[in-house]
Design an enzyme around this catalytic site. Structure first.
Site, PDB file in Angstrom:
ATOM      1  CG  HIS A  94      -0.285   0.085   2.522  1.00 63.58           C
ATOM      2  ND1 HIS A  94       0.415  -0.971   3.081  1.00 63.58           N
ATOM      3  CD2 HIS A  94      -0.196   1.105   3.425  1.00 63.58           C
ATOM      4  CE1 HIS A  94       0.894  -0.609   4.258  1.00 63.58           C
ATOM      5  NE2 HIS A  94       0.546   0.645   4.487  1.00 63.58           N
ATOM      6  CG  HIS A 133      -0.339   4.263   4.700  1.00 63.58           C
ATOM      7  ND1 HIS A 133      -1.050   3.545   5.632  1.00 63.58           N
ATOM      8  CD2 HIS A 133      -1.235   5.098   4.108  1.00 63.58           C
ATOM      9  CE1 HIS A 133      -2.323   3.922   5.598  1.00 63.58           C
ATOM     10  NE2 HIS A 133      -2.457   4.840   4.687  1.00 63.58           N
ATOM     11  CG  ASP A 179       4.808   2.977   7.362  1.00 63.02           C
ATOM     12  OD1 ASP A 179       3.891   3.489   6.702  1.00 63.02           O
ATOM     13  OD2 ASP A 179       4.629   2.005   8.130  1.00 63.02           O
ATOM     14  CG  HIS A 180       4.339   0.023   4.135  1.00 64.30           C
ATOM     15  ND1 HIS A 180       4.372  -1.340   4.370  1.00 64.30           N
ATOM     16  CD2 HIS A 180       3.842   0.584   5.257  1.00 64.30           C
ATOM     17  CE1 HIS A 180       3.903  -1.576   5.592  1.00 64.30           C
ATOM     18  NE2 HIS A 180       3.584  -0.417   6.149  1.00 64.30           N
ATOM     19  CG  HIS A 200      -3.804  -0.425   6.102  1.00 66.08           C
ATOM     20  ND1 HIS A 200      -3.854  -0.494   7.463  1.00 66.08           N
ATOM     21  CD2 HIS A 200      -2.809   0.468   5.804  1.00 66.08           C
ATOM     22  CE1 HIS A 200      -2.944   0.296   7.981  1.00 66.08           C
ATOM     23  NE2 HIS A 200      -2.299   0.902   7.003  1.00 66.08           N
ATOM     24  CG  ASP A 243       0.847  -1.568   7.603  1.00 65.01           C
ATOM     25  OD1 ASP A 243       1.770  -2.380   7.819  1.00 65.01           O
ATOM     26  OD2 ASP A 243       0.992  -0.335   7.673  1.00 65.01           O
ATOM     27  CG  HIS A 292       3.647  -2.274  10.754  1.00 66.73           C
ATOM     28  ND1 HIS A 292       2.751  -1.513  11.462  1.00 66.73           N
ATOM     29  CD2 HIS A 292       4.047  -1.505   9.705  1.00 66.73           C
ATOM     30  CE1 HIS A 292       2.609  -0.335  10.875  1.00 66.73           C
ATOM     31  NE2 HIS A 292       3.382  -0.309   9.797  1.00 66.73           N
TER      32      HIS A 292
END
Length: 311
Positions: free
Chosen positions: A60, A62, A64-65, A138, A210, A268
């Site tokens: 996805h 976000h 942090d990914h 998510h 996530d 995570h």
């Protein structure tokens, strides 16, 4: 060899010990990256995976990914890469991923393709394995990935072939193992099932990214050798997990148990649990009888065949 290296195991906020999400997988020399948090290229150098990745699978969008994508692409370029890189992402991600590839006006000197994948499909189809997609839950468009190997040939019973059926060693053995019947010099016809056992399962590694606990993960991780599941919170913060569309360690354990997975790796980790990983391991273990791992950055896991003891 099927080796999984955890490059980043933190939640959205990195810590001194844990970087944002990234997972490196090496299957018999085919190298893949699942998610690419900030600084992933440095983690790859630090933990010795090298830069041979051919495919990046994004769960996805976000930060942090995905915020490690510009740095990774530019590092590859500075190292004179020529081989293509394919980036796969969930529905609606292509434009954003393309922007990250070209961040700060950079134009890679090697081919980079970006494509969207949908849950329930096949992101990568190879002769001996597939990387399949499955639905996750998510706060944005998201997808999980499962590396699923084909069944392997059954074991060839050489002792039976030689002593009981009196088949002379030679090309006939190879043909039988490949599923062909053979006619011997004395006129007898031997069928493969007389000397070859049933197909043996390949390996299965599943990565959720996530997600809340969902039925699709149970299905994708059925009999998985390794399930890497979101375990951001302890059960004490289950309300927060629901609000942010993450899972607790207990929920991850419950999913692994329902799927019949062999090993569960929790990842995570929220920064609030720095130094308390053992609590998440314990909580997941209360719901799951298999092996529970809470990897650190740099942890490597070798994934053996399910019947490795009989190899």
């Amino acid at each position: 060899m099927l080796r999984v290296t955890f490059l980043g195991t933190s939640g959205a906020v990195p810590t001194v010990e844990r970087a944002p999400s990234a997972l490196h997988v090496n299957r018999e020399g085919d190298e893949f990256l699942f998610d690419c948090g900030e600084g992933t290229q440095r983690q790859m150098m630090r933990f010795g995976t090298g830069f041979g990745v051919s495919h990046l699978f994004v769960t996805h969008l976000h930060g942090d990914h995905v915020l490690g994508i510009p740095g990774l692409v530019q590092s590859l370029d500075f190292n004179d890469r020529e081989e293509p890189l394919a980036i796969h992402g969930p529905p609606g991600s292509k434009r954003h991923l393309t922007d990250l590839v070209h961040a700060a006006g950079h134009d890679p000197g090697f081919p980079v393709t970006v494509r969207e994948v949908r849950p329930g499909g096949v992101a990568l189809d190879r002769a001996e394995y597939e990387i399949r997609t499955f639905e996750t839950a998510h706060r944005t468009s998201s997808v999980g990935y499962a590396l699923v190997e084909d069944d392997r040939k059954g074991r060839f019973d050489r002792e039976k072939a030689e002593e009981e059926l009196e088949i002379p060693p030679g090309p006939a053995y190879g043909k039988l193992h490949e599923g062909e019947s053979v006619e011997l010099d004395d006129g007898r016809v031997v069928d493969p099932d007389q000397v070859v056992g049933p197909p043996r399962p390949g390996r299965r590694v599943v990565y959720t990214g996530d997600t809340r606990p969902v039925e699709a993960t149970v299905e994708a991780a059925e009999d998985a050798d390794l399930l890497v599941h979101d375990a951001t919170f302890l059960h004490e913060a289950s309300d927060r997990a629901r609000e942010t569309a993450h899972s607790t360690a207990r929920e991850a354990g419950q999913i692994a148990a329902r799927a019949g997975a062999s090993r569960l790796a929790l990842t995570h980790l929220s920064s609030r649990y720095a130094g308390r990983a053992h609590e998440l391991e314990r909580e997941a273990g209360e719901a799951f009888d298999g092996e529970v791992l809470y990897p650190d950055d740099g942890t490597r896991i070798e994934v053996p065949y399910p019947d490795a003891d009989g190899e």
